[in-house]
Design a protein around this motif. Structure first.
Motif, PDB file in Angstrom:
ATOM      1  N   GLY A   1      24.783 -11.199 -40.881  1.00 19.16           N
ATOM      2  CA  GLY A   1      25.109 -10.457 -39.600  1.00 19.16           C
ATOM      3  C   GLY A   1      25.739  -8.332 -40.401  1.00 19.16           C
ATOM      4  O   GLY A   1      25.038  -8.141 -41.667  1.00 19.16           O
ATOM      5  N   GLY A   2      25.941  -7.464 -39.908  1.00 18.00           N
ATOM      6  CA  GLY A   2      26.730  -6.613 -40.531  1.00 18.00           C
ATOM      7  C   GLY A   2      27.052  -5.441 -38.983  1.00 18.00           C
ATOM      8  O   GLY A   2      26.988  -6.321 -37.941  1.00 18.00           O
ATOM      9  N   ARG A   3      26.971  -4.358 -39.042  1.00 15.52           N
ATOM     10  CA  ARG A   3      27.758  -4.017 -37.791  1.00 15.52           C
ATOM     11  C   ARG A   3      27.171  -1.871 -37.814  1.00 15.52           C
ATOM     12  O   ARG A   3      26.548  -2.060 -39.415  1.00 15.52           O
ATOM     13  N   PHE A   4      27.403  -1.479 -37.132  1.00 11.39           N
ATOM     14  CA  PHE A   4      26.961  -0.357 -36.373  1.00 11.39           C
ATOM     15  C   PHE A   4      27.903   0.250 -35.395  1.00 11.39           C
ATOM     16  O   PHE A   4      28.125  -0.413 -34.304  1.00 11.39           O
ATOM     17  N   THR A   5      28.564   1.315 -35.631  1.00 11.12           N
ATOM     18  CA  THR A   5      29.458   1.661 -34.533  1.00 11.12           C
ATOM     19  C   THR A   5      29.548   2.954 -35.393  1.00 11.12           C
ATOM     20  O   THR A   5      28.868   4.082 -36.633  1.00 11.12           O
ATOM     21  N   GLN A   6      30.202   4.086 -34.042  1.00 11.89           N
ATOM     22  CA  GLN A   6      30.380   5.640 -34.260  1.00 11.89           C
ATOM     23  C   GLN A   6      32.051   5.345 -35.009  1.00 11.89           C
ATOM     24  O   GLN A   6      32.631   4.621 -35.205  1.00 11.89           O
ATOM     25  N   ALA A   7      32.181   6.654 -35.796  1.00 15.02           N
ATOM     26  CA  ALA A   7      33.253   6.820 -36.861  1.00 15.02           C
ATOM     27  C   ALA A   7      34.331   7.838 -35.550  1.00 15.02           C
ATOM     28  O   ALA A   7      33.893   8.072 -34.787  1.00 15.02           O
ATOM     29  N   PRO A   8      35.464   6.921 -35.855  1.00 12.14           N
ATOM     30  CA  PRO A   8      35.981   7.041 -34.957  1.00 12.14           C
ATOM     31  C   PRO A   8      36.483   8.329 -34.723  1.00 12.14           C
ATOM     32  O   PRO A   8      36.708   9.075 -33.559  1.00 12.14           O
ATOM     33  N   ALA A   9      36.371   9.409 -35.952  1.00 11.74           N
ATOM     34  CA  ALA A   9      36.687  11.229 -35.823  1.00 11.74           C
ATOM     35  C   ALA A   9      35.190  11.299 -35.265  1.00 11.74           C
ATOM     36  O   ALA A   9      35.399  12.915 -34.894  1.00 11.74           O
ATOM     37  N   GLY A  10      34.654  10.871 -35.019  1.00 11.94           N
ATOM     38  CA  GLY A  10      33.231  11.485 -33.973  1.00 11.94           C
ATOM     39  C   GLY A  10      32.019  12.264 -34.764  1.00 11.94           C
ATOM     40  O   GLY A  10      31.290  12.747 -34.534  1.00 11.94           O
ATOM     41  N   THR A  11      32.526  12.270 -36.757  1.00 11.31           N
ATOM     42  CA  THR A  11      31.639  12.522 -37.519  1.00 11.31           C
ATOM     43  C   THR A  11      30.135  12.179 -38.119  1.00 11.31           C
ATOM     44  O   THR A  11      29.428  12.859 -38.635  1.00 11.31           O
ATOM     45  N   GLY A  12      30.091  11.135 -37.142  1.00 11.99           N
ATOM     46  CA  GLY A  12      29.073  10.521 -37.534  1.00 11.99           C
ATOM     47  C   GLY A  12      28.928   8.954 -37.328  1.00 11.99           C
ATOM     48  O   GLY A  12      29.677   8.508 -36.098  1.00 11.99           O
ATOM     49  N   ARG A  13      28.014   7.760 -38.001  1.00 11.07           N
ATOM     50  CA  ARG A  13      27.694   6.961 -37.210  1.00 11.07           C
ATOM     51  C   ARG A  13      28.111   5.738 -38.459  1.00 11.07           C
ATOM     52  O   ARG A  13      27.635   6.195 -40.019  1.00 11.07           O
ATOM     53  N   ILE A  14      28.737   5.105 -38.959  1.00 12.08           N
ATOM     54  CA  ILE A  14      28.722   3.761 -40.001  1.00 12.08           C
ATOM     55  C   ILE A  14      28.382   2.696 -39.259  1.00 12.08           C
ATOM     56  O   ILE A  14      27.744   1.854 -38.315  1.00 12.08           O
ATOM     57  N   LEU A  15      26.800   1.641 -40.295  1.00 13.74           N
ATOM     58  CA  LEU A  15      26.136   0.892 -40.598  1.00 13.74           C
ATOM     59  C   LEU A  15      26.308   0.045 -42.072  1.00 13.74           C
ATOM     60  O   LEU A  15      26.750   0.727 -43.102  1.00 13.74           O
TER      61      LEU A  15
END
Length: 480
Positions: free
Chosen positions: A125-139
């Protein structure tokens, strides 16, 4: 036709047999009678480099192979091992000595890692989420670590290999296997099985050798190797960890053990004896999970010791090919000497021999199944891994005394205890310093569970959903 006629006798490189670069060979003998089984190729440092060249060349394509294809190859290998289960069992009994019943059990257990990791391959697996600060996305993705060196022991010639090969291949890594000098034949036969299953050339190599350090040392100093996984003694594991430091190699270490088994005063004694027989005498005591120290509440000490002694006295010792045999030979004379030395030390310091206690004369490396009680605290076998059919029984008074005695070791692989009190079960399990705890059971190994220890029993886990993580790197991709 004997299974020996179907075993490769050369190195396994590029999906086929290849002679040693030096032409050297060494003999594999039967520990039950010393007879010659096969003469096989003896790998050299140059052969190690040949294997690594093949692994590096195959790595990119194997990592890019769809996980479903990798899974199908592992599943096909599982099916082929199952079809040849009798061959594998006979071969293990011939080269390692365990009873045929034990060998058949290992085929079932060891093969399960191929099926389990064929299923795990498609669940990386893996994960994809928005950065808490709203500055980008984390893959976050998982990628193979790269070429792996697996060093396996002699006591479980199939299972100790499959629980490394399975996750390594499932994760997309190529692998070089260095089997134990005493028992390389099972692994060579497995190489042929994987070739028949369609594993691409170069993805797996097998290097039997009589001089392990000369082969593995240069491999570990080559920056193209990315991981070392080892099962064996703590002393050798420490050396490998030191040697891994220069290149900061990923390592997994499944090392020695000196497992305690605690029998509390509320235990079902008959079930505790059954569990102790499994935990202590499985594989003739030649297991890192073996219950070498049996701590019994004083209130039930006499009853337990008498029943355990009677059961162990009834065990039949002999060639593993004899269907009536319970305990086969030890692996070699060196190991028998270790067992005898530890027993003699305990007896000289005051331990009482209830059953056995000595080597058995004649061909082969046999030692009588043994029970010692009244074992003094300074006996070496309470501190050192005995790896033989010897049970040491020690009394204790309070629950905390039993826990303290169980934890009084530098090892921390497995621990067992017997109680009928649920609260005590949860309480004691939380206090035992071990990576694996068996409650009211004497066999704990399962391909679906994480296997590994704490303290000087090593680090990393094999099996379970955790097992494949040892062969994957985590990659973070920052997206706008």
């Amino acid at each position: 036709m004997s299974v020996l006629s179907s075993v490769p006798t050369q190195l396994w490189l590029g999906g086929k047999q290849v002679p040693s670069s030096s032409g050297a060979t060494f003999d594999i003998t039967n520990p039950a009678d010393g007879s010659l089984l096969l003469t096989i190729a003896d790998a050299t440092p140059d052969d190690g480099m040949r294997a690594l060249d093949l692994a590096v060349a195959a790595q990119s394509d194997w990592a890019a192979t769809p996980t479903r294809e990798r899974a199908e190859i592992l599943r096909t290998a599982f099916d082929l091992v199952k079809e040849r289960a009798d061959d594998f069992a006979e071969l293990m009994t011939l080269e390692m000595g365990k009873s045929l019943a034990e060998s058949k059990g290992e085929v079932t257990y060891g093969n399960e890692f191929l099926r389990w990791f064929s299923e795990e391959a498609v669940r990386i697996g893996g994960r994809f989420t928005q950065a808490p600060a709203g500055t980008g996305r984390i893959l976050v993705t998982k990628v193979p670590v790269g070429p792996v060196l697996a060093i396996t022991p002699w006591n479980f010639p199939l299972a100790m290999g499959t629980r490394k090969i399975g996750p390594a291949l499932a994760a997309g890594n190529t692998i070089i296997v260095k089997p134990a000098e005493d028992t390389p034949l099972t692994m060579l036969l497995l190489g042929q099985v994987f070739a028949d299953a369609g594993l691409p050339e170069g993805v797996m190599s097998i290097l039997p050798t009589s001089d392990a350090a000369s082969v593995t040392g240069p491999l570990m100093q080559d920056s193209r190797l990315k991981k070392v996984t080892f099962t064996g003694s703590t002393a050798v594991g420490k050396t490998l960890v030191r040697n891994s430091a220069d290149k900061l190699l990923r390592t997994s270490m499944e090392l020695g053990g000196n497992a305690p088994l605690i029998v509390f005063d509320d235990a079902d004694i008959d079930k505790a004896v059954d569990g102790a027989m499994l935990a202590k005498m499985r594989n003739g005591g030649e297991a890192c999970t073996a219950a070498n120290r049996i701590h019994v509440a004083n209130a039930v000490l006499d009853e337990f010791t008498e029943k355990l002694s009677a059961r162990i006295e009834d065990l039949k010792v002999g060639s593993g090919l004899d269907p009536d045999t319970n305990i086969g030979p030890l692996i070699n004379e060196r190991q028998r000497t270790v067992v005898k030395t530890l027993v003699d030390d305990a007896v000289e310091k005051g331990a009482r021999v209830r059953v056995g206690g000595s080597s058995i004369d004649g061909p082969g490396f046999f030692f009588a199944p043994t029970v010692l009680d009244q074992v003094p605290a300074n006996a070496r076998l309470l501190k050192e891994e005995i790896f033989g059919p010897v049970a040491a029984v020690i009394g204790f008074e309070t629950e905390q005394d039993g826990i303290d005695a169980a934890n009084d070791t530098e090892y921390g692989l497995a621990a067992y205890f017997f109680t009928q009190d649920v609260d005590r079960a949860l309480r004691v399990a939380s206090k035992l310093d071990a990576g694996i705890v068996g409650v009211n059971r004497g066999v704990v190994s399962d391909a679906a569970a994480p296997f590994g220890g704490v303290k000087e029993s090593g680090f990393g886990r094999e099996g379970g959903s955790e097992g494949i993580e040892e062969y994957l790197e985590t990659k973070y991709v920052a997206l706008q």
